[in-house]
Design a protein around this motif. Structure first.
Motif, PDB file in Angstrom:
ATOM      1  N   THR A   8     -42.680  10.234 -74.142  1.00  0.00           N
ATOM      2  CA  THR A   8     -42.296   8.835 -73.998  1.00  0.00           C
ATOM      3  C   THR A   8     -42.175   8.432 -72.541  1.00  0.00           C
ATOM      4  O   THR A   8     -42.097   7.264 -72.229  1.00  0.00           O
ATOM      5  CB  THR A   8     -40.936   8.559 -74.660  1.00  0.00           C
ATOM      6  OG1 THR A   8     -39.914   9.177 -73.861  1.00  0.00           O
ATOM      7  CG2 THR A   8     -40.881   9.122 -76.065  1.00  0.00           C
ATOM      8  N   GLY A   9     -42.131   9.422 -71.638  1.00  0.00           N
ATOM      9  CA  GLY A   9     -42.003   9.074 -70.238  1.00  0.00           C
ATOM     10  C   GLY A   9     -40.596   8.746 -69.817  1.00  0.00           C
ATOM     11  O   GLY A   9     -40.374   8.329 -68.695  1.00  0.00           O
ATOM     12  N   SER A  10     -39.643   8.928 -70.709  1.00  0.00           N
ATOM     13  CA  SER A  10     -38.251   8.622 -70.361  1.00  0.00           C
ATOM     14  C   SER A  10     -37.322   9.743 -70.802  1.00  0.00           C
ATOM     15  O   SER A  10     -37.578  10.421 -71.795  1.00  0.00           O
ATOM     16  CB  SER A  10     -37.788   7.328 -71.040  1.00  0.00           C
ATOM     17  OG  SER A  10     -38.394   6.210 -70.444  1.00  0.00           O
ATOM     18  N   SER A  27     -32.148   3.339 -64.803  1.00  0.00           N
ATOM     19  CA  SER A  27     -33.463   3.701 -65.318  1.00  0.00           C
ATOM     20  C   SER A  27     -33.419   5.129 -65.815  1.00  0.00           C
ATOM     21  O   SER A  27     -32.727   5.980 -65.250  1.00  0.00           O
ATOM     22  CB  SER A  27     -34.521   3.555 -64.218  1.00  0.00           C
ATOM     23  OG  SER A  27     -35.748   4.140 -64.638  1.00  0.00           O
ATOM     24  N   TRP A  28     -34.168   5.377 -66.871  1.00  0.00           N
ATOM     25  CA  TRP A  28     -34.314   6.730 -67.394  1.00  0.00           C
ATOM     26  C   TRP A  28     -35.773   7.167 -67.292  1.00  0.00           C
ATOM     27  O   TRP A  28     -36.165   8.164 -67.858  1.00  0.00           O
ATOM     28  CB  TRP A  28     -33.813   6.788 -68.844  1.00  0.00           C
ATOM     29  CG  TRP A  28     -32.370   6.436 -68.942  1.00  0.00           C
ATOM     30  CD1 TRP A  28     -31.318   7.300 -68.971  1.00  0.00           C
ATOM     31  CD2 TRP A  28     -31.802   5.112 -68.970  1.00  0.00           C
ATOM     32  NE1 TRP A  28     -30.140   6.608 -69.021  1.00  0.00           N
ATOM     33  CE2 TRP A  28     -30.401   5.266 -69.030  1.00  0.00           C
ATOM     34  CE3 TRP A  28     -32.334   3.825 -68.975  1.00  0.00           C
ATOM     35  CZ2 TRP A  28     -29.532   4.172 -69.065  1.00  0.00           C
ATOM     36  CZ3 TRP A  28     -31.485   2.734 -69.013  1.00  0.00           C
ATOM     37  CH2 TRP A  28     -30.096   2.914 -69.058  1.00  0.00           C
ATOM     38  N   ASP A  29     -36.532   6.401 -66.558  1.00  0.00           N
ATOM     39  CA  ASP A  29     -37.963   6.654 -66.434  1.00  0.00           C
ATOM     40  C   ASP A  29     -38.220   7.957 -65.678  1.00  0.00           C
ATOM     41  O   ASP A  29     -37.742   8.150 -64.547  1.00  0.00           O
ATOM     42  CB  ASP A  29     -38.631   5.486 -65.701  1.00  0.00           C
ATOM     43  CG  ASP A  29     -40.118   5.687 -65.552  1.00  0.00           C
ATOM     44  OD1 ASP A  29     -40.827   5.556 -66.562  1.00  0.00           O
ATOM     45  OD2 ASP A  29     -40.560   6.004 -64.428  1.00  0.00           O
ATOM     46  N   ARG A  30     -38.967   8.835 -66.315  1.00  0.00           N
ATOM     47  CA  ARG A  30     -39.187  10.164 -65.769  1.00  0.00           C
ATOM     48  C   ARG A  30     -39.876  10.112 -64.402  1.00  0.00           C
ATOM     49  O   ARG A  30     -39.500  10.836 -63.475  1.00  0.00           O
ATOM     50  CB  ARG A  30     -40.056  10.939 -66.765  1.00  0.00           C
ATOM     51  CG  ARG A  30     -39.912  12.424 -66.767  1.00  0.00           C
ATOM     52  CD  ARG A  30     -40.683  13.012 -67.944  1.00  0.00           C
ATOM     53  NE  ARG A  30     -39.996  12.779 -69.195  1.00  0.00           N
ATOM     54  CZ  ARG A  30     -39.116  13.638 -69.736  1.00  0.00           C
ATOM     55  NH1 ARG A  30     -38.845  14.767 -69.117  1.00  0.00           N
ATOM     56  NH2 ARG A  30     -38.523  13.377 -70.885  1.00  0.00           N
ATOM     57  N   GLU A  31     -40.861   9.250 -64.268  1.00  0.00           N
ATOM     58  CA  GLU A  31     -41.612   9.177 -63.016  1.00  0.00           C
ATOM     59  C   GLU A  31     -40.718   8.656 -61.891  1.00  0.00           C
ATOM     60  O   GLU A  31     -40.773   9.139 -60.757  1.00  0.00           O
ATOM     61  CB  GLU A  31     -42.817   8.251 -63.220  1.00  0.00           C
ATOM     62  CG  GLU A  31     -43.917   8.449 -62.208  1.00  0.00           C
ATOM     63  CD  GLU A  31     -45.173   7.657 -62.596  1.00  0.00           C
ATOM     64  OE1 GLU A  31     -45.846   7.170 -61.685  1.00  0.00           O
ATOM     65  OE2 GLU A  31     -45.459   7.515 -63.810  1.00  0.00           O
ATOM     66  N   ARG A  32     -39.886   7.677 -62.209  1.00  0.00           N
ATOM     67  CA  ARG A  32     -38.981   7.145 -61.192  1.00  0.00           C
ATOM     68  C   ARG A  32     -37.968   8.213 -60.769  1.00  0.00           C
ATOM     69  O   ARG A  32     -37.699   8.401 -59.579  1.00  0.00           O
ATOM     70  CB  ARG A  32     -38.248   5.909 -61.713  1.00  0.00           C
ATOM     71  CG  ARG A  32     -37.323   5.287 -60.672  1.00  0.00           C
ATOM     72  CD  ARG A  32     -36.521   4.119 -61.246  1.00  0.00           C
ATOM     73  NE  ARG A  32     -37.323   2.986 -61.622  1.00  0.00           N
ATOM     74  CZ  ARG A  32     -37.678   1.995 -60.793  1.00  0.00           C
ATOM     75  NH1 ARG A  32     -37.293   2.029 -59.530  1.00  0.00           N
ATOM     76  NH2 ARG A  32     -38.390   0.994 -61.217  1.00  0.00           N
TER      77      ARG A  32
END
Lengths: 229, 229
Positions: A8-10, A27-32
């Motif tokens: 999911t990326g998060s 944010s829970w965004d993995r990339e961030r």
């Protein structure tokens, strides 16, 4: 170490990674999260000792979905993690300041920043190969390329160094960007308003006075870097 | 808030301000501690929530022998300190990175840094005059001179802001300076050794696009600063 949420990326939200305020900055965004962690090398490691929180600065590296944190075998968190089969509960926080935000009103002064908070359980890395790779990663997180250009640790040195590993499973980021959010009725006040950018940079390398003849400055140090550490 | 030790110029040592390692890098010197605190404005605030440590970045100011830490009235530590007459046990840590130390050996790589760790009990500041002064101090710690050049908080804004106070009684500093401590037998190795200086600097101020006509850049922003934040 992909988790079920990797696709999911998060990172999954939990009670303690859901902020009680300023939720729009979370944010829970993995990339961030990875980007914020990869822009630094200094973390603040928190743990509980005798019922009270202790926060210590130390070095870290991100390797995939895992953080490695540097320590000495004599330090409290390392000794505790070593003696506790279940590991030591920790909180690891990484923060970059990008700017100071000056509003016309005192209340709306703010900071542009990026931070990551990791909750988890630290285990001591005991496998020699994993430990050597983790120490290389910690050196390279601060000075990319350096681990391949120094003498590796010998057995005694490796034994005197400890590394904790924390999986990135309960993680969140917070950040603020942009200019001041002044009240409309304050816009005509005679106070300067805007952003003072803040950055971390490295200066000219200073060679050890006893550097062996003919040792040149390595290429990984010749390019000035300007990142938030 | 002078304590009995003020005259000696040092904070008293306690079990938790006495390091388990690298004791030669520790200091309880009041002037050194103040200097490190005064060179920054971002701290990492640690406290215990549901048995686990939580570490959050926030702003602070030092006023004499007291730290003021900024928060929102909705945040956990503020709500907890507010509801606990005895206050909230906290650990506040401030760290500056001054350089990356590259040794010929991986083991002797290090960081030149200055840090202060404060253990104490945070109380919520409720007196309106103290709170207003504390918020001014927090603004001025990041941008000296700014608090006098913006609109003060009105009643609603003051109520939406919270400040914690922590007395500087159980405090220690740690620091490292200087070049690499290479082993004598490593000195002829063909690896560059020395220090890569690290500093925090501010860039050119970026004015808000809707800045009122005729508002000049204030003098406290015209001088470039280069400090560790």
């Amino acid at each position: 170490m992909p988790t079920a949420d990797h696709a999911t990326g998060s990172y999954p939200r939990t009670a303690r990674t859901t902020p009680t305020r300023a939720a729009q900055r979370a944010s829970w965004d993995r990339e961030r999260v990875h980007g914020i962690l990869d822009d630094g090398y200094l973390c603040h490691l928190g743990f509980v000792r005798d019922g009270a929180a202790v926060v210590l600065p130390t070095l870290y590296a991100r390797v995939g979905e895992r953080l490695y944190v540097h320590g000495s075998t004599g330090s409290y968190p390392l000794r505790t993690a070593s003696g506790a089969p279940q590991g030591l509960p920790v909180c690891v926080t990484v923060t970059h300041v990008d700017g100071l935000v000056l509003a016309r009103s005192a209340f709306h002064h703010s900071v542009n920043y990026r931070s990551v908070v990791v909750h988890g359980t630290a285990r001591q890395v005991t496998d020699p190969a994993e430990k050597a790779a983790a120490l290389d990663a910690i050196v390279d997180q601060a000075i990319p390329g350096r681990s391949a250009d120094c003498r590796p640790a010998n057995g005694k040195e490796a034994a005197a160094t400890a590394v904790l590993a924390i999986e990135l499973t309960e993680v969140s980021a917070k950040f603020r960007t942009g200019g001041p959010n002044d009240e409309p009725e304050d816009r005509e006040l005679p106070h300067w308003s805007g952003v003072l950018p803040v950055s971390v940079s490295t200066g000219a390398p200073v060679a050890a006075p006893d550097l062996a003849a003919g040792v040149a400055l390595p290429s990984y140090l010749t390019a000035q870097r300007s990142t938030n550490a």
